[in-house]
Design a protein around this motif. Structure first.
Motif, PDB file in Angstrom:
ATOM      1  N   ASN A  52      19.595  47.903  26.277  1.00  0.00           N
ATOM      2  CA  ASN A  52      19.306  47.126  25.078  1.00  0.00           C
ATOM      3  C   ASN A  52      20.354  47.389  24.003  1.00  0.00           C
ATOM      4  OD1 ASN A  52      18.126  48.627  22.473  1.00  0.00           O
ATOM      5  ND2 ASN A  52      17.493  49.816  24.252  1.00  0.00           N
ATOM      6  N   TYR A  53      20.914  48.604  23.988  1.00  0.00           N
ATOM      7  CA  TYR A  53      21.873  48.947  22.945  1.00  0.00           C
ATOM      8  C   TYR A  53      23.204  48.213  23.117  1.00  0.00           C
ATOM      9  CZ  TYR A  53      18.890  52.446  20.841  1.00  0.00           C
ATOM     10  OH  TYR A  53      17.859  53.063  20.184  1.00  0.00           O
ATOM     11  N   PHE A  54      23.601  47.944  24.349  1.00  0.00           N
ATOM     12  CA  PHE A  54      24.851  47.215  24.567  1.00  0.00           C
ATOM     13  C   PHE A  54      24.766  45.808  23.973  1.00  0.00           C
ATOM     14  CE2 PHE A  54      24.745  50.317  28.114  1.00  0.00           C
ATOM     15  CZ  PHE A  54      25.898  51.015  27.797  1.00  0.00           C
ATOM     16  N   PHE A  55      23.632  45.135  24.234  1.00  0.00           N
ATOM     17  CA  PHE A  55      23.444  43.798  23.681  1.00  0.00           C
ATOM     18  C   PHE A  55      23.249  43.857  22.166  1.00  0.00           C
ATOM     19  CE2 PHE A  55      22.433  43.120  28.133  1.00  0.00           C
ATOM     20  CZ  PHE A  55      23.038  41.905  28.384  1.00  0.00           C
ATOM     21  N   VAL A  59      25.633  51.793  13.444  1.00  0.00           N
ATOM     22  CA  VAL A  59      25.659  53.254  13.553  1.00  0.00           C
ATOM     23  C   VAL A  59      24.422  53.761  14.284  1.00  0.00           C
ATOM     24  CG1 VAL A  59      25.584  55.426  12.248  1.00  0.00           C
ATOM     25  CG2 VAL A  59      27.104  53.574  11.519  1.00  0.00           C
ATOM     26  N   MET A  60      23.246  53.218  13.925  1.00  0.00           N
ATOM     27  CA  MET A  60      22.005  53.645  14.564  1.00  0.00           C
ATOM     28  C   MET A  60      21.966  53.234  16.032  1.00  0.00           C
ATOM     29  SD  MET A  60      20.366  55.505  12.536  1.00  0.00           S
ATOM     30  CE  MET A  60      18.974  55.690  13.633  1.00  0.00           C
ATOM     31  N   SER A  61      22.575  52.114  16.372  1.00  0.00           N
ATOM     32  CA  SER A  61      22.615  51.673  17.765  1.00  0.00           C
ATOM     33  C   SER A  61      23.491  52.602  18.602  1.00  0.00           C
ATOM     34  CB  SER A  61      23.131  50.231  17.857  1.00  0.00           C
ATOM     35  OG  SER A  61      22.235  49.338  17.249  1.00  0.00           O
ATOM     36  N   ILE A  62      24.650  52.979  18.051  1.00  0.00           N
ATOM     37  CA  ILE A  62      25.538  53.912  18.758  1.00  0.00           C
ATOM     38  C   ILE A  62      24.851  55.280  18.904  1.00  0.00           C
ATOM     39  CG2 ILE A  62      27.735  55.144  18.636  1.00  0.00           C
ATOM     40  CD1 ILE A  62      28.863  52.663  17.206  1.00  0.00           C
ATOM     41  N   THR A 115      16.227  60.923  31.367  1.00  0.00           N
ATOM     42  CA  THR A 115      15.738  59.834  30.541  1.00  0.00           C
ATOM     43  C   THR A 115      14.846  60.374  29.439  1.00  0.00           C
ATOM     44  OG1 THR A 115      15.791  58.318  32.424  1.00  0.00           O
ATOM     45  CG2 THR A 115      14.445  57.679  30.528  1.00  0.00           C
ATOM     46  N   LEU A 116      15.173  60.050  28.204  1.00  0.00           N
ATOM     47  CA  LEU A 116      14.371  60.523  27.080  1.00  0.00           C
ATOM     48  C   LEU A 116      12.989  59.889  27.137  1.00  0.00           C
ATOM     49  CD1 LEU A 116      14.562  62.178  24.389  1.00  0.00           C
ATOM     50  CD2 LEU A 116      15.025  59.985  23.281  1.00  0.00           C
ATOM     51  N   PRO A 117      11.922  60.696  27.139  1.00  0.00           N
ATOM     52  CA  PRO A 117      10.580  60.122  27.251  1.00  0.00           C
ATOM     53  C   PRO A 117      10.146  59.409  25.976  1.00  0.00           C
ATOM     54  CG  PRO A 117      10.456  62.493  26.871  1.00  0.00           C
ATOM     55  CD  PRO A 117      11.908  62.171  27.085  1.00  0.00           C
ATOM     56  N   VAL A 118       9.286  58.428  26.136  1.00  0.00           N
ATOM     57  CA  VAL A 118       8.668  57.768  24.996  1.00  0.00           C
ATOM     58  C   VAL A 118       7.595  58.698  24.443  1.00  0.00           C
ATOM     59  CG1 VAL A 118       7.289  55.796  24.249  1.00  0.00           C
ATOM     60  CG2 VAL A 118       9.107  55.480  25.940  1.00  0.00           C
ATOM     61  N   TRP A 176      15.533  53.846  13.256  1.00  0.00           N
ATOM     62  CA  TRP A 176      15.640  55.290  13.489  1.00  0.00           C
ATOM     63  C   TRP A 176      14.619  55.743  14.533  1.00  0.00           C
ATOM     64  CZ3 TRP A 176      12.362  59.570  12.428  1.00  0.00           C
ATOM     65  CH2 TRP A 176      12.987  60.817  12.603  1.00  0.00           C
ATOM     66  N   LEU A 177      13.404  55.216  14.443  1.00  0.00           N
ATOM     67  CA  LEU A 177      12.369  55.564  15.414  1.00  0.00           C
ATOM     68  C   LEU A 177      12.693  55.019  16.800  1.00  0.00           C
ATOM     69  CD1 LEU A 177       9.056  55.085  13.387  1.00  0.00           C
ATOM     70  CD2 LEU A 177      10.181  57.224  14.012  1.00  0.00           C
ATOM     71  N   LEU A 178      13.296  53.837  16.858  1.00  0.00           N
ATOM     72  CA  LEU A 178      13.706  53.278  18.143  1.00  0.00           C
ATOM     73  C   LEU A 178      14.736  54.189  18.799  1.00  0.00           C
ATOM     74  CD1 LEU A 178      13.752  51.021  20.280  1.00  0.00           C
ATOM     75  CD2 LEU A 178      15.458  49.834  18.868  1.00  0.00           C
ATOM     76  N   ALA A 179      15.682  54.689  18.002  1.00  0.00           N
ATOM     77  CA  ALA A 179      16.697  55.596  18.527  1.00  0.00           C
ATOM     78  C   ALA A 179      16.077  56.883  19.062  1.00  0.00           C
ATOM     79  CB  ALA A 179      17.725  55.931  17.444  1.00  0.00           C
ATOM     80  N   LYS A 180      14.985  57.322  18.437  1.00  0.00           N
ATOM     81  CA  LYS A 180      14.291  58.542  18.871  1.00  0.00           C
ATOM     82  C   LYS A 180      13.271  58.252  19.969  1.00  0.00           C
ATOM     83  CE  LYS A 180      14.534  61.993  16.576  1.00  0.00           C
ATOM     84  NZ  LYS A 180      15.402  63.197  16.654  1.00  0.00           N
ATOM     85  N   ARG A 181      13.159  57.013  20.363  1.00  0.00           N
ATOM     86  CA  ARG A 181      12.210  56.542  21.388  1.00  0.00           C
ATOM     87  C   ARG A 181      10.766  56.872  21.004  1.00  0.00           C
ATOM     88  NH1 ARG A 181      14.891  56.838  27.414  1.00  0.00           N
ATOM     89  NH2 ARG A 181      14.744  54.622  27.827  1.00  0.00           N
ATOM     90  N   LYS A 182      10.435  56.566  19.759  1.00  0.00           N
ATOM     91  CA  LYS A 182       9.087  56.762  19.247  1.00  0.00           C
ATOM     92  C   LYS A 182       8.356  55.428  19.245  1.00  0.00           C
ATOM     93  CE  LYS A 182       9.768  61.114  18.416  1.00  0.00           C
ATOM     94  NZ  LYS A 182       9.019  62.175  19.135  1.00  0.00           N
ATOM     95  N   ILE A 183       7.135  55.414  19.758  1.00  0.00           N
ATOM     96  CA  ILE A 183       6.388  54.166  19.904  1.00  0.00           C
ATOM     97  C   ILE A 183       6.127  53.483  18.570  1.00  0.00           C
ATOM     98  CG2 ILE A 183       4.131  55.305  19.828  1.00  0.00           C
ATOM     99  CD1 ILE A 183       3.172  53.235  21.902  1.00  0.00           C
ATOM    100  N   GLU A 184       6.081  54.271  17.500  1.00  0.00           N
ATOM    101  CA  GLU A 184       5.795  53.703  16.181  1.00  0.00           C
ATOM    102  C   GLU A 184       6.921  52.818  15.660  1.00  0.00           C
ATOM    103  OE1 GLU A 184       3.280  57.340  16.681  1.00  0.00           O
ATOM    104  OE2 GLU A 184       5.417  56.872  16.975  1.00  0.00           O
ATOM    105  N   ASN A 185       8.065  52.821  16.354  1.00  0.00           N
ATOM    106  CA  ASN A 185       9.156  51.955  15.908  1.00  0.00           C
ATOM    107  C   ASN A 185       8.708  50.491  15.871  1.00  0.00           C
ATOM    108  OD1 ASN A 185      10.810  50.079  17.961  1.00  0.00           O
ATOM    109  ND2 ASN A 185       9.921  51.745  19.148  1.00  0.00           N
ATOM    110  N   TRP A 186       7.841  50.100  16.828  1.00  0.00           N
ATOM    111  CA  TRP A 186       7.385  48.710  16.882  1.00  0.00           C
ATOM    112  C   TRP A 186       6.521  48.371  15.673  1.00  0.00           C
ATOM    113  CZ3 TRP A 186      10.300  46.335  20.056  1.00  0.00           C
ATOM    114  CH2 TRP A 186      10.745  46.976  21.235  1.00  0.00           C
ATOM    115  N   ILE A 187       5.743  49.341  15.190  1.00  0.00           N
ATOM    116  CA  ILE A 187       4.904  49.114  14.016  1.00  0.00           C
ATOM    117  C   ILE A 187       5.771  48.910  12.779  1.00  0.00           C
ATOM    118  CG2 ILE A 187       3.139  50.130  12.520  1.00  0.00           C
ATOM    119  CD1 ILE A 187       2.092  51.641  14.974  1.00  0.00           C
TER     120      ILE A 187
END
Length: 207
Positions: free
Chosen positions: A42-45, A74-77, A91-94, A144-155
């Motif tokens: 997803n980060y490449f796109f 920056v956050m995507s990289i 693989t970083l867990p959710v 930032w939460l998406l980068a950390k693979r935290k589910i709350e990023n969607w909220i």
């Protein structure tokens, strides 16, 4: 506004947009769909979408939006590196946010809002500095939460989206408003998909 009038606005907006804008929107949709499926690609796109968006904004001389997209870049990289290498090449867990991470989220939202509101109020001709600032600062926290693979990023991202939609309609940016509605729906599915991933991670495996 009647449905047919809305559709006409969307068609007209699409005709008037450049191919750079169309590709930026397309890659952005692909990025959100892939991130909802917990795919590192997803980060490449996302990076492609951001670079194209910055190019379009530069031609339009929307420099404040360029700054926001540079943050996204920056956050995507960072997210690409964090997902790939931070967890010992696994693989970083959710996971869910802990107390300290919620404190960081609050700091990003409050600090980002204050800085953006002051900037928009005093250095631009924005007529919606309050809404513009809260949309961006909430999206910053979500990224930032998406980068950390935290589910709350969607909220957080959907909190930003739900404010952005009427704001975009107010600005008569119908194409981007429609895109944001699509992203809002995708984010809902992303949240529940990640919730299932968390539950799967908790199930012990037996040899």
């Amino acid at each position: 506004m009647q449905l047919q009038e809305f559709i006409d606005h969307i068609q007209q907006a699409f005709i008037q947009t450049s191919w750079l804008e169309r590709l930026a929107v397309l890659f952005g949709i692909v990025q959100v769909i892939l991130s909802s499926r917990n795919q590192i690609s997803n980060y490449f796109f996302g990076i492609l979408s951001i670079v194209l968006t910055i190019s379009v904004l530069f031609d339009a001389r929307l420099y404040a939006e360029i700054i926001l997209n540079v943050y996204y870049l920056v956050m995507s990289i960072y997210g690409l590196w964090y997902w790939k290498f931070k967890n010992d090449n696994k693989t970083l867990p959710v996971s869910s946010c802990n107390k300290r991470e919620w404190q960081i989220v609050a700091a990003i939202i409050i600090g980002g809002y204050a800085l953006l509101y002051l900037f928009l109020s005093h250095f631009t001709d924005s007529d919606v500095p309050m809404l513009d600032a809260i949309v961006s600062s909430t999206a910053w926290a979500g990224m930032w939460l998406l980068a950390k693979r935290k589910i709350e990023n969607w909220i957080l991202l959907n909190s930003s989206n739900i404010i952005a939609v009427p704001l975009l309609f107010y600005k008569e940016l119908y194409l981007f408003a429609t895109l944001t509605i699509v992203l809002f729906i995708v984010a809902i599915f992303g949240y529940y998909r990640w919730k299932k991933i968390i539950q799967t991670q908790r199930i012990p495996s037996y040899a």
